[in-house]
Enzyme design. Structure first.
Site, PDB file in Angstrom:
ATOM      1  CG  HIS A 108      -0.105   0.395   5.042  1.00  0.00           C
ATOM      2  ND1 HIS A 108      -0.005  -0.849   4.824  1.00  0.00           N
ATOM      3  CD2 HIS A 108      -0.502   1.096   4.202  1.00  0.00           C
ATOM      4  CE1 HIS A 108      -0.031  -1.067   3.571  1.00  0.00           C
ATOM      5  NE2 HIS A 108      -0.249   0.159   3.127  1.00  0.00           N
ATOM      6  N   GLY A 109      -0.190  -1.060   9.567  1.00  0.00           N
ATOM      7  CA  GLY A 109       0.130  -0.722  11.107  1.00  0.00           C
ATOM      8  C   GLY A 109      -1.026  -1.059  11.857  1.00  0.00           C
ATOM      9  CG  ASN A 137       5.486  -6.102   8.359  1.00  0.00           C
ATOM     10  OD1 ASN A 137       6.063  -6.608   9.368  1.00  0.00           O
ATOM     11  ND2 ASN A 137       5.746  -5.009   7.864  1.00  0.00           N
ATOM     12  CG  ASP A 168       2.787   2.787  -2.663  1.00  0.00           C
ATOM     13  OD1 ASP A 168       1.838   3.631  -3.058  1.00  0.00           O
ATOM     14  OD2 ASP A 168       3.129   2.605  -1.442  1.00  0.00           O
ATOM     15  CG  ASP A 202       4.500  -4.359  -0.164  1.00  0.00           C
ATOM     16  OD1 ASP A 202       3.768  -4.190  -1.170  1.00  0.00           O
ATOM     17  OD2 ASP A 202       4.211  -4.297   0.867  1.00  0.00           O
ATOM     18  CG  HIS A 203       4.183  -0.167   0.279  1.00  0.00           C
ATOM     19  ND1 HIS A 203       3.121   0.725   0.115  1.00  0.00           N
ATOM     20  CD2 HIS A 203       3.568  -1.359   1.253  1.00  0.00           C
ATOM     21  CE1 HIS A 203       2.006  -0.075   0.584  1.00  0.00           C
ATOM     22  NE2 HIS A 203       2.308  -1.050   1.316  1.00  0.00           N
TER      23      HIS A 203
END
Length: 288
Positions: A186-187, A241, A110, A86-87
């Site tokens: 994200h987060g 996550n 990404d 990922d990423h």
């Protein structure tokens, strides 16, 4: 276990089945062998397909070691489990990861921290590199706001929502999976809370949903109701996550001073329970 050709790619086989079956598959963001084992055990227990996700940090920290361990665990499971990076945020690291023999089934190229034209150019280049090695590719049109542990910090960059037109431009690069920005973060979501533009997601799905599989990032605080709305908008892969890893952190805190093996086993068990819950919410339980 040898990587199959692109036409039989493990990730795309899993996600195409999800698209046909009207469910989504959890992509679990793993940082250690415990979370990898928890994901595979959950998949087998729930009879669900799954994806193990690593970040580039895993390669920077341990070279090929954690990748090889994850590939062995995923590919020897009794149900379909694929390994995804990922990423991956530099062309050099995408190529480095793609060159790991029989490792990743798919990679997120990404380049969203670049301006759009450069993002498109690099994405097309890297998708071709991955495809030559039988690896499926994901990209992010627009830019999903925020940062994530194990990913180069992009929290200071402005979030840019994806348009159906941009989605089409990225599909033209040859990608197999597309991660739209439609208000997801994200987060932490912060004071404004969760504000998703489902109409935007639906418009993107109507434009490109038959050509690529749609991926949901920033899903940690979501409940079953939100997942269902996203799935109705075409999402087939959901990245998780903290929704898994927070359980391991809690066990470490509660069992501080206990034998390390018992802490590891208890942490793995708690993560497995959390993953199985996601599998039921996403409708993938019983589909393997």
């Amino acid at each position: 276990m040898p990587r199959p050709p692109l036409a039989q790619n493990r990730t795309m086989t899993i996600l195409n089945a999800a698209k046909a079956g009207g469910y989504a598959v959890p992509g679990m963001c793993c940082y250690n062998i415990e979370s990898i084992i928890a994901t595979v055990r959950a998949a087998e227990a729930a009879h669900s397909p799954a994806m193990v996700l690593l970040f580039p940090w895993a390669i920077q920290y341990a070279g090929d070691a954690l990748v090889k361990a994850a590939a062995e665990a995923a590919h020897s499971a009794s149900v379909p489990v694929s390994l995804h990076l990922d990423h991956c945020q530099t062309p050099e690291l995408v190529r480095r990861a793609a060159d790991i023999e029989d490792g990743f089934d798919s990679i997120m190229c990404d380049m969203s921290h670049y301006e759009k034209e450069e993002n498109l150019r690099l994405t097309a280049e890297l998708v071709a590199y991955c495809h030559e090695r039988g690896i499926a590719a994901e990209a992010e049109p627009g830019r999903i706001e925020g940062g994530e542990d194990g990913v180069a910090e992009t929290a200071d960059l402005e979030g840019l929502l994806t348009t159906p037109e941009e989605a089409e431009e990225f599909v033209a690069t040859g990608i197999d999976m597309l991660a739209p920005a439609f208000g997801n973060v994200h987060g932490e979501y912060g004071p404004r809370g969760i504000q998703l533009e489902y109409d935007r997601l639906q418009a993107i799905n109507e434009r490109v949903g038959e050509k690529v599989r749609l991926v949901l990032h920033g899903a940690d605080p979501f409940d079953e109701g939100i997942f269902r709305k996203c799935m109705a908008g075409g999402v087939t892969k959901v990245n998780i996550n903290k929704g898994m890893n927070k359980h391991y952190a809690r066990v470490q805190e509660v069992m501080k001073g206990k034998p390390l093996t018992s802490v590891i086993e208890a942490g793995t068990n708690e993560m497995q329970k959390a993953i199985e819950q996601y599998m039921h919410w996403l409708g993938s339980a019983g589909k393997a």
